[in-house]
Design a protein around this motif. Structure first.
Motif, PDB file in Angstrom:
ATOM      1  N   LEU B  11      49.491   9.476  78.400  1.00  0.00           N
ATOM      2  CA  LEU B  11      49.239   9.634  79.837  1.00  0.00           C
ATOM      3  C   LEU B  11      47.739   9.698  80.136  1.00  0.00           C
ATOM      4  O   LEU B  11      47.287   9.186  81.154  1.00  0.00           O
ATOM      5  CB  LEU B  11      49.930  10.899  80.355  1.00  0.00           C
ATOM      6  CG  LEU B  11      51.440  10.747  80.562  1.00  0.00           C
ATOM      7  CD1 LEU B  11      52.117  12.114  80.618  1.00  0.00           C
ATOM      8  CD2 LEU B  11      51.737   9.956  81.822  1.00  0.00           C
ATOM      9  N   ARG B  12      46.986  10.302  79.251  1.00  0.00           N
ATOM     10  CA  ARG B  12      45.543  10.346  79.447  1.00  0.00           C
ATOM     11  C   ARG B  12      44.963   8.945  79.478  1.00  0.00           C
ATOM     12  O   ARG B  12      44.181   8.596  80.354  1.00  0.00           O
ATOM     13  CB  ARG B  12      44.892  11.121  78.302  1.00  0.00           C
ATOM     14  CG  ARG B  12      44.631  12.556  78.625  1.00  0.00           C
ATOM     15  CD  ARG B  12      43.614  13.208  77.712  1.00  0.00           C
ATOM     16  NE  ARG B  12      43.734  12.937  76.288  1.00  0.00           N
ATOM     17  CZ  ARG B  12      42.801  12.308  75.579  1.00  0.00           C
ATOM     18  NH1 ARG B  12      41.695  11.881  76.149  1.00  0.00           N
ATOM     19  NH2 ARG B  12      42.982  12.118  74.277  1.00  0.00           N
ATOM     20  N   PHE B  13      45.384   8.113  78.530  1.00  0.00           N
ATOM     21  CA  PHE B  13      44.815   6.774  78.465  1.00  0.00           C
ATOM     22  C   PHE B  13      45.328   5.916  79.602  1.00  0.00           C
ATOM     23  O   PHE B  13      44.584   5.089  80.152  1.00  0.00           O
ATOM     24  CB  PHE B  13      45.071   6.152  77.090  1.00  0.00           C
ATOM     25  CG  PHE B  13      44.154   6.732  76.054  1.00  0.00           C
ATOM     26  CD1 PHE B  13      42.848   6.270  75.932  1.00  0.00           C
ATOM     27  CD2 PHE B  13      44.568   7.786  75.238  1.00  0.00           C
ATOM     28  CE1 PHE B  13      41.977   6.820  75.006  1.00  0.00           C
ATOM     29  CE2 PHE B  13      43.695   8.354  74.309  1.00  0.00           C
ATOM     30  CZ  PHE B  13      42.405   7.867  74.191  1.00  0.00           C
ATOM     31  N   GLN B  20      39.826  14.512  77.172  1.00  0.00           N
ATOM     32  CA  GLN B  20      40.480  15.803  76.904  1.00  0.00           C
ATOM     33  C   GLN B  20      39.809  16.888  77.735  1.00  0.00           C
ATOM     34  O   GLN B  20      40.472  17.770  78.276  1.00  0.00           O
ATOM     35  CB  GLN B  20      40.369  16.142  75.417  1.00  0.00           C
ATOM     36  CG  GLN B  20      41.155  15.200  74.521  1.00  0.00           C
ATOM     37  CD  GLN B  20      40.923  15.504  73.053  1.00  0.00           C
ATOM     38  OE1 GLN B  20      39.865  16.001  72.670  1.00  0.00           O
ATOM     39  NE2 GLN B  20      41.905  15.201  72.221  1.00  0.00           N
ATOM     40  N   GLU B  21      38.500  16.795  77.817  1.00  0.00           N
ATOM     41  CA  GLU B  21      37.731  17.792  78.565  1.00  0.00           C
ATOM     42  C   GLU B  21      38.138  17.803  80.041  1.00  0.00           C
ATOM     43  O   GLU B  21      38.358  18.859  80.632  1.00  0.00           O
ATOM     44  CB  GLU B  21      36.237  17.464  78.453  1.00  0.00           C
ATOM     45  CG  GLU B  21      35.325  18.356  79.265  1.00  0.00           C
ATOM     46  CD  GLU B  21      35.296  19.790  78.772  1.00  0.00           C
ATOM     47  OE1 GLU B  21      35.581  20.015  77.591  1.00  0.00           O
ATOM     48  OE2 GLU B  21      34.997  20.691  79.587  1.00  0.00           O
ATOM     49  N   GLU B  22      38.255  16.619  80.637  1.00  0.00           N
ATOM     50  CA  GLU B  22      38.606  16.573  82.058  1.00  0.00           C
ATOM     51  C   GLU B  22      40.036  17.076  82.283  1.00  0.00           C
ATOM     52  O   GLU B  22      40.294  17.844  83.207  1.00  0.00           O
ATOM     53  CB  GLU B  22      38.466  15.155  82.616  1.00  0.00           C
ATOM     54  CG  GLU B  22      38.775  15.128  84.116  1.00  0.00           C
ATOM     55  CD  GLU B  22      38.660  13.733  84.724  1.00  0.00           C
ATOM     56  OE1 GLU B  22      38.239  12.804  84.010  1.00  0.00           O
ATOM     57  OE2 GLU B  22      39.008  13.594  85.922  1.00  0.00           O
ATOM     58  N   LEU B  23      40.940  16.637  81.414  1.00  0.00           N
ATOM     59  CA  LEU B  23      42.321  17.117  81.538  1.00  0.00           C
ATOM     60  C   LEU B  23      42.375  18.631  81.418  1.00  0.00           C
ATOM     61  O   LEU B  23      43.041  19.309  82.202  1.00  0.00           O
ATOM     62  CB  LEU B  23      43.199  16.465  80.469  1.00  0.00           C
ATOM     63  CG  LEU B  23      44.632  16.990  80.388  1.00  0.00           C
ATOM     64  CD1 LEU B  23      45.339  16.896  81.739  1.00  0.00           C
ATOM     65  CD2 LEU B  23      45.422  16.264  79.313  1.00  0.00           C
ATOM     66  N   ALA B  24      41.638  19.152  80.451  1.00  0.00           N
ATOM     67  CA  ALA B  24      41.615  20.602  80.245  1.00  0.00           C
ATOM     68  C   ALA B  24      41.140  21.316  81.514  1.00  0.00           C
ATOM     69  O   ALA B  24      41.788  22.256  81.970  1.00  0.00           O
ATOM     70  CB  ALA B  24      40.712  20.950  79.071  1.00  0.00           C
ATOM     71  N   LEU B  48      51.641  26.001  81.756  1.00  0.00           N
ATOM     72  CA  LEU B  48      50.704  24.950  81.390  1.00  0.00           C
ATOM     73  C   LEU B  48      51.376  23.589  81.459  1.00  0.00           C
ATOM     74  O   LEU B  48      50.780  22.611  81.908  1.00  0.00           O
ATOM     75  CB  LEU B  48      50.139  25.214  79.991  1.00  0.00           C
ATOM     76  CG  LEU B  48      49.112  24.192  79.505  1.00  0.00           C
ATOM     77  CD1 LEU B  48      47.974  24.022  80.502  1.00  0.00           C
ATOM     78  CD2 LEU B  48      48.581  24.598  78.137  1.00  0.00           C
ATOM     79  N   ALA B  49      52.634  23.529  81.021  1.00  0.00           N
ATOM     80  CA  ALA B  49      53.372  22.264  81.086  1.00  0.00           C
ATOM     81  C   ALA B  49      53.430  21.756  82.527  1.00  0.00           C
ATOM     82  O   ALA B  49      53.201  20.568  82.788  1.00  0.00           O
ATOM     83  CB  ALA B  49      54.783  22.452  80.524  1.00  0.00           C
ATOM     84  N   GLY B  54      51.307  18.150  86.650  1.00  0.00           N
ATOM     85  CA  GLY B  54      50.698  18.049  87.975  1.00  0.00           C
ATOM     86  C   GLY B  54      49.436  17.197  87.973  1.00  0.00           C
ATOM     87  O   GLY B  54      49.196  16.418  88.898  1.00  0.00           O
ATOM     88  N   VAL B  55      48.634  17.337  86.941  1.00  0.00           N
ATOM     89  CA  VAL B  55      47.405  16.540  86.849  1.00  0.00           C
ATOM     90  C   VAL B  55      47.754  15.053  86.846  1.00  0.00           C
ATOM     91  O   VAL B  55      47.098  14.247  87.502  1.00  0.00           O
ATOM     92  CB  VAL B  55      46.614  16.902  85.581  1.00  0.00           C
ATOM     93  CG1 VAL B  55      45.490  15.898  85.345  1.00  0.00           C
ATOM     94  CG2 VAL B  55      46.051  18.315  85.689  1.00  0.00           C
TER      95      VAL B  55
END
Lengths: 69, 69
Positions: B11-13, B20-24, B48-49, B54-55
């Motif tokens: 999902l990040r890609f 990872q930093e932005e998602l965090a 957290l899930a 949501g992100v």
DNA sequence: CTCTGATGTAAGCTATACTTGACATTGTGT
DNA sequence: ACACAATGTCAAGTATAGCTTACATCAGAG
């Protein structure tokens, strides 16, 4: 942050008034855990949340809701 | 029992190669936590899930899957 | 009234999610 | 060659989910 609410108690009664004990056994946890969840004393792990939803045959999000704040 | 898997890395890609930093930051956790989740080192709390889902603007179940066993 | 089933309370314990902080590696750009 | 961004590793600490055991309350059935 945010809060997690759940509809376990309502779902139990809507499902033939299933007891806490029966739900606990079918969800693979103890009765104490069901009591604590119904009272909002703590929030379940995601595994337990999936298993509880599975017992009622609904999606996780039909049992547990996340409220922003 | 049962396992929890997740599609965070994919999902990040798929979301503009979000780091990872932005998602965090957007999910309100640390980068270490994202790394551990992507590597399956542990399973997230349900809060957290929900925040991670949501992100990405998807349901919790599109990110995390429960596999019986 | 008594017995039982369903629910609730409380204490103490273990496992683990999540944190902070510090350092290592790899790829890209200049 | 050097700098920086992204990812990964390791260690130690805190918070809490979930457990066990034991006991209390209350309603309905006999």
């Amino acid at each position: 942050m945010g809060r997690i609410e759940n509809r376990i108690r309502r779902l139990r009664f809507d499902n033939n008034e299933m007891t806490q004990e029966e739900l606990a056994q079918r969800a693979g946890c103890t009765r104490q855990t069901i009591i604590a969840l119904e009272q909002g004393k703590y929030v379940p792990s995601i595994e337990l949340a999936f298993r509880v939803a599975g017992v009622f045959g609904v999606s996780l999000e039909e049992v547990f809701q996340y409220e922003d704040s």
